[in-house]
Design a protein around this motif. Structure first.
Motif, PDB file in Angstrom:
ATOM      1  N   SER A  25       0.847  -1.194   0.000  1.00 20.44           N
ATOM      2  CA  SER A  25       0.000   0.000   0.000  1.00 20.44           C
ATOM      3  C   SER A  25       0.876   1.235   0.000  1.00 20.44           C
ATOM      4  O   SER A  25       1.752   1.392   0.850  1.00 20.44           O
ATOM      5  CB  SER A  25      -0.907   0.003   1.234  1.00 20.44           C
ATOM      6  N   PHE A  26       0.621   2.117  -0.966  1.00 20.20           N
ATOM      7  CA  PHE A  26       1.411   3.332  -1.175  1.00 20.20           C
ATOM      8  C   PHE A  26       0.418   4.486  -1.095  1.00 20.20           C
ATOM      9  O   PHE A  26      -0.283   4.793  -2.064  1.00 20.20           O
ATOM     10  CB  PHE A  26       2.047   3.262  -2.562  1.00 20.20           C
ATOM     11  N   LEU A  27       0.324   5.131   0.068  1.00 23.20           N
ATOM     12  CA  LEU A  27      -0.754   6.081   0.360  1.00 23.20           C
ATOM     13  C   LEU A  27      -0.336   7.519   0.065  1.00 23.20           C
ATOM     14  O   LEU A  27       0.618   8.028   0.657  1.00 23.20           O
ATOM     15  CB  LEU A  27      -1.168   5.953   1.827  1.00 23.20           C
ATOM     16  N   PHE A  28      -1.081   8.185  -0.822  1.00 21.30           N
ATOM     17  CA  PHE A  28      -0.867   9.603  -1.071  1.00 21.30           C
ATOM     18  C   PHE A  28      -1.376  10.438   0.109  1.00 21.30           C
ATOM     19  O   PHE A  28      -2.472  10.187   0.629  1.00 21.30           O
ATOM     20  CB  PHE A  28      -1.626  10.045  -2.329  1.00 21.30           C
ATOM     21  N   VAL A  29      -0.592  11.434   0.497  1.00 23.59           N
ATOM     22  CA  VAL A  29      -0.991  12.375   1.536  1.00 23.59           C
ATOM     23  C   VAL A  29      -0.709  13.794   1.019  1.00 23.59           C
ATOM     24  O   VAL A  29       0.435  14.105   0.680  1.00 23.59           O
ATOM     25  CB  VAL A  29      -0.199  12.150   2.847  1.00 23.59           C
ATOM     26  N   PRO A  30      -1.730  14.656   0.934  1.00 18.62           N
ATOM     27  CA  PRO A  30      -1.485  16.021   0.452  1.00 18.62           C
ATOM     28  C   PRO A  30      -0.458  16.740   1.322  1.00 18.62           C
ATOM     29  O   PRO A  30      -0.574  16.771   2.544  1.00 18.62           O
ATOM     30  CB  PRO A  30      -2.859  16.681   0.539  1.00 18.62           C
ATOM     31  N   ALA A  31       0.525  17.337   0.682  1.00 19.75           N
ATOM     32  CA  ALA A  31       1.638  17.931   1.428  1.00 19.75           C
ATOM     33  C   ALA A  31       1.281  19.238   2.109  1.00 19.75           C
ATOM     34  O   ALA A  31       2.068  19.745   2.912  1.00 19.75           O
ATOM     35  CB  ALA A  31       2.827  18.144   0.492  1.00 19.75           C
ATOM     36  N   ASN A  32       0.124  19.799   1.807  1.00 22.53           N
ATOM     37  CA  ASN A  32      -0.281  21.062   2.437  1.00 22.53           C
ATOM     38  C   ASN A  32      -1.273  20.849   3.570  1.00 22.53           C
ATOM     39  O   ASN A  32      -1.850  21.817   4.076  1.00 22.53           O
ATOM     40  CB  ASN A  32      -0.881  22.007   1.391  1.00 22.53           C
ATOM     41  N   LYS A  33      -1.480  19.609   3.992  1.00 22.95           N
ATOM     42  CA  LYS A  33      -2.458  19.293   5.043  1.00 22.95           C
ATOM     43  C   LYS A  33      -1.712  18.706   6.243  1.00 22.95           C
ATOM     44  O   LYS A  33      -1.495  17.491   6.334  1.00 22.95           O
ATOM     45  CB  LYS A  33      -3.510  18.313   4.525  1.00 22.95           C
ATOM     46  N   GLU A  34      -1.330  19.565   7.189  1.00 23.74           N
ATOM     47  CA  GLU A  34      -0.497  19.106   8.304  1.00 23.74           C
ATOM     48  C   GLU A  34      -1.185  18.030   9.129  1.00 23.74           C
ATOM     49  O   GLU A  34      -0.538  17.052   9.544  1.00 23.74           O
ATOM     50  CB  GLU A  34      -0.104  20.286   9.197  1.00 23.74           C
ATOM     51  N   ARG A  35      -2.467  18.203   9.382  1.00 24.95           N
ATOM     52  CA  ARG A  35      -3.169  17.207  10.204  1.00 24.95           C
ATOM     53  C   ARG A  35      -3.137  15.834   9.528  1.00 24.95           C
ATOM     54  O   ARG A  35      -2.951  14.810  10.195  1.00 24.95           O
ATOM     55  CB  ARG A  35      -4.615  17.647  10.425  1.00 24.95           C
ATOM     56  N   MET A  36      -3.307  15.796   8.222  1.00 24.31           N
ATOM     57  CA  MET A  36      -3.277  14.522   7.497  1.00 24.31           C
ATOM     58  C   MET A  36      -1.879  13.918   7.501  1.00 24.31           C
ATOM     59  O   MET A  36      -1.724  12.696   7.612  1.00 24.31           O
ATOM     60  CB  MET A  36      -3.783  14.728   6.063  1.00 24.31           C
ATOM     61  N   ILE A  37      -0.865  14.749   7.399  1.00 25.65           N
ATOM     62  CA  ILE A  37       0.509  14.250   7.463  1.00 25.65           C
ATOM     63  C   ILE A  37       0.795  13.649   8.837  1.00 25.65           C
ATOM     64  O   ILE A  37       1.375  12.563   8.955  1.00 25.65           O
ATOM     65  CB  ILE A  37       1.512  15.377   7.151  1.00 25.65           C
ATOM     66  N   ASP A  38       0.363  14.334   9.891  1.00 26.68           N
ATOM     67  CA  ASP A  38       0.620  13.859  11.246  1.00 26.68           C
ATOM     68  C   ASP A  38      -0.058  12.520  11.519  1.00 26.68           C
ATOM     69  O   ASP A  38       0.438  11.703  12.302  1.00 26.68           O
ATOM     70  CB  ASP A  38       0.148  14.892  12.266  1.00 26.68           C
ATOM     71  N   LYS A  39      -1.210  12.283  10.882  1.00 29.80           N
ATOM     72  CA  LYS A  39      -1.950  11.035  11.094  1.00 29.80           C
ATOM     73  C   LYS A  39      -1.506   9.921  10.157  1.00 29.80           C
ATOM     74  O   LYS A  39      -1.920   8.764  10.322  1.00 29.80           O
ATOM     75  CB  LYS A  39      -3.447  11.289  10.904  1.00 29.80           C
ATOM     76  N   ALA A  40      -0.678  10.266   9.176  1.00 29.17           N
ATOM     77  CA  ALA A  40      -0.350   9.304   8.120  1.00 29.17           C
ATOM     78  C   ALA A  40       0.303   8.038   8.667  1.00 29.17           C
ATOM     79  O   ALA A  40       0.031   6.925   8.195  1.00 29.17           O
ATOM     80  CB  ALA A  40       0.557   9.954   7.086  1.00 29.17           C
ATOM     81  N   ALA A  41       1.178   8.197   9.658  1.00 32.59           N
ATOM     82  CA  ALA A  41       1.887   7.031  10.178  1.00 32.59           C
ATOM     83  C   ALA A  41       0.972   6.066  10.915  1.00 32.59           C
ATOM     84  O   ALA A  41       1.358   4.925  11.181  1.00 32.59           O
ATOM     85  CB  ALA A  41       3.023   7.470  11.098  1.00 32.59           C
ATOM     86  N   ASP A  42      -0.236   6.502  11.258  1.00 37.62           N
ATOM     87  CA  ASP A  42      -1.195   5.637  11.947  1.00 37.62           C
ATOM     88  C   ASP A  42      -2.118   4.901  10.986  1.00 37.62           C
ATOM     89  O   ASP A  42      -2.954   4.111  11.415  1.00 37.62           O
ATOM     90  CB  ASP A  42      -2.049   6.463  12.919  1.00 37.62           C
ATOM     91  N   ALA A  43      -1.979   5.160   9.683  1.00 41.77           N
ATOM     92  CA  ALA A  43      -2.902   4.571   8.705  1.00 41.77           C
ATOM     93  C   ALA A  43      -2.574   3.116   8.409  1.00 41.77           C
ATOM     94  O   ALA A  43      -3.427   2.386   7.893  1.00 41.77           O
ATOM     95  CB  ALA A  43      -2.878   5.385   7.410  1.00 41.77           C
ATOM     96  N   GLY A  44      -1.347   2.688   8.689  1.00 39.91           N
ATOM     97  CA  GLY A  44      -0.964   1.300   8.445  1.00 39.91           C
ATOM     98  C   GLY A  44      -0.441   1.027   7.054  1.00 39.91           C
ATOM     99  O   GLY A  44      -0.201  -0.142   6.702  1.00 39.91           O
ATOM    100  N   ALA A  45      -0.253   2.061   6.252  1.00 42.97           N
ATOM    101  CA  ALA A  45       0.274   1.853   4.905  1.00 42.97           C
ATOM    102  C   ALA A  45       1.745   1.469   4.970  1.00 42.97           C
ATOM    103  O   ALA A  45       2.489   1.951   5.827  1.00 42.97           O
ATOM    104  CB  ALA A  45       0.097   3.120   4.071  1.00 42.97           C
ATOM    105  N   ASP A  46       2.166   0.623   4.038  1.00 39.58           N
ATOM    106  CA  ASP A  46       3.582   0.258   3.993  1.00 39.58           C
ATOM    107  C   ASP A  46       4.448   1.476   3.723  1.00 39.58           C
ATOM    108  O   ASP A  46       5.560   1.585   4.248  1.00 39.58           O
ATOM    109  CB  ASP A  46       3.825  -0.790   2.903  1.00 39.58           C
ATOM    110  N   ALA A  47       3.974   2.382   2.882  1.00 40.32           N
ATOM    111  CA  ALA A  47       4.722   3.603   2.572  1.00 40.32           C
ATOM    112  C   ALA A  47       3.728   4.716   2.278  1.00 40.32           C
ATOM    113  O   ALA A  47       2.599   4.464   1.844  1.00 40.32           O
ATOM    114  CB  ALA A  47       5.647   3.390   1.370  1.00 40.32           C
ATOM    115  N   ILE A  48       4.148   5.952   2.552  1.00 43.82           N
ATOM    116  CA  ILE A  48       3.317   7.099   2.218  1.00 43.82           C
ATOM    117  C   ILE A  48       4.053   7.973   1.205  1.00 43.82           C
ATOM    118  O   ILE A  48       5.281   7.958   1.119  1.00 43.82           O
ATOM    119  CB  ILE A  48       2.938   7.935   3.460  1.00 43.82           C
ATOM    120  N   ILE A  49       3.258   8.701   0.427  1.00 43.56           N
ATOM    121  CA  ILE A  49       3.795   9.660  -0.524  1.00 43.56           C
ATOM    122  C   ILE A  49       3.300  11.035  -0.112  1.00 43.56           C
ATOM    123  O   ILE A  49       2.103  11.339  -0.223  1.00 43.56           O
ATOM    124  CB  ILE A  49       3.322   9.362  -1.955  1.00 43.56           C
TER     125      ILE A  49
END
Length: 293
Positions: A6-30
């Motif tokens: 799983s390669f999860l896109f995270v918008p780079a201008n959304k700090e709250r989404m970036i902070d939560k990204a590591a809790d999503a369980g994706a193998d890698a984030i973009i």
């Protein structure tokens, strides 16, 4: 390179989404500095991403960044900001062909050198979104800095426009493209990555789409929403029943070889060492995921 299901896109201008990204369980984030960021927010988003990579990596999250492509180069300001310890790689958007990937690799090498990283640390994964890049997918996959190539087929997006196909949920129109990407990546010893399911609330459709990608030989998929991570990880992970079946196959051939035979009937099928090599690969893949590898 370790597999990425799983390669999860995270918008780079959304700090709250970036902070939560590591809790999503994706193998890698973009962390996406490309199309998801409005131009007037670009500088702020770049700084935000640069400040988040170390903390995300410290949590064990594999971090990639997608950068913009101008008419001639990839955004050097983006690369200088994000090429740092903790960054696994750069997602290369819309390469025209191998020459764009080579240019990106040279730019990353320069950023590594200026930022005191060992040259060659940061990998590349190009997303093949132009017809020419799809035609030259093997030449792109062969580049030594490339870790994988993406053949994603989002509804009405760049690939559909480039090839002129009409998207369907069943995906028949994309099978040839995805199979080319799988063959090119595997021939070069790289990861083939598929995706992208835009109808993020249609989880049944996502599961069918993901299963098709796995059956074609993809190692993982790009995804757009944390709610999609569980399905994609599950589909690309060998099930307990699969692992048990393949362990039994290995044991059956081991017993046959101990008795002086090179093949055996197992579960109604004739198997030999070629089948057991596949079985061992699948078992190792499942063990890697279960151990967090």
């Amino acid at each position: 390179m370790k597999p990425i299901r799983s390669f999860l896109f995270v918008p780079a201008n959304k700090e709250r989404m970036i902070d939560k990204a590591a809790d999503a369980g994706a193998d890698a984030i973009i962390l996406d500095l490309e199309d998801s960021v409005p131009p007037d927010e670009k500088a702020e988003a770049r700084a935000l991403v640069a400040g988040k990579i170390e903390a995300l990596a410290a949590k064990g999250q594999r971090v990639w960044v997608r950068v913009n492509k101008s008419a001639h180069l990839y955004d050097y300001d983006d690369l200088m900001a994000v090429v740092q310890p903790g960054l696994e790689g750069i997602v290369v958007s819309k390469p025209w062909g191998p020459e764009d990937v080579h240019t990106a690799a040279c730019m990353v090498a320069e950023a590594e050198a200026r930022n005191n990283l060992e040259v060659g640390t940061v990998r590349l994964i190009p997303i093949l979104e132009t017809a020419r890049s799809m035609q030259l997918c093997f030449e792109i996959a062969e580049h030594p800095r490339v870790a994988g190539i993406v053949g994603c087929t989002a509804k009405n997006a760049d690939v559909a426009r480039a090839l002129g196909f009409i998207w369907t949920p069943q995906g028949r129109e994309t099978d040839y493209l995805k199979s080319r990407v799988v063959m090119a990546a595997r021939a070069a010893g790289k990861l083939p990555i598929g995706g992208l399911w835009q109808q993020v609330k249609d989880l049944e459709g996502l599961e069918s789409f993901t299963r098709d990608d796995r059956q074609l030989g993809m190692a993982g998929d790009l995804i757009l929403h944390p709610s999609n991570v569980e399905i994609v990880n599950r589909v690309f992970t060998p099930t307990a029943d699969e692992v048990a079946y393949y362990r039994g196959m290995v044991e059956a051939l081991d017993a046959a070889q101990a008795a002086g035979r090179a093949s055996v009937m197992y579960d109604g099928e004739h198997i030999d060492i070629a089948h057991v090599k596949t079985a061992r690969d699948i078992i190792a893949l499942a063990e890697g995921f279960s151990s967090g590898g």
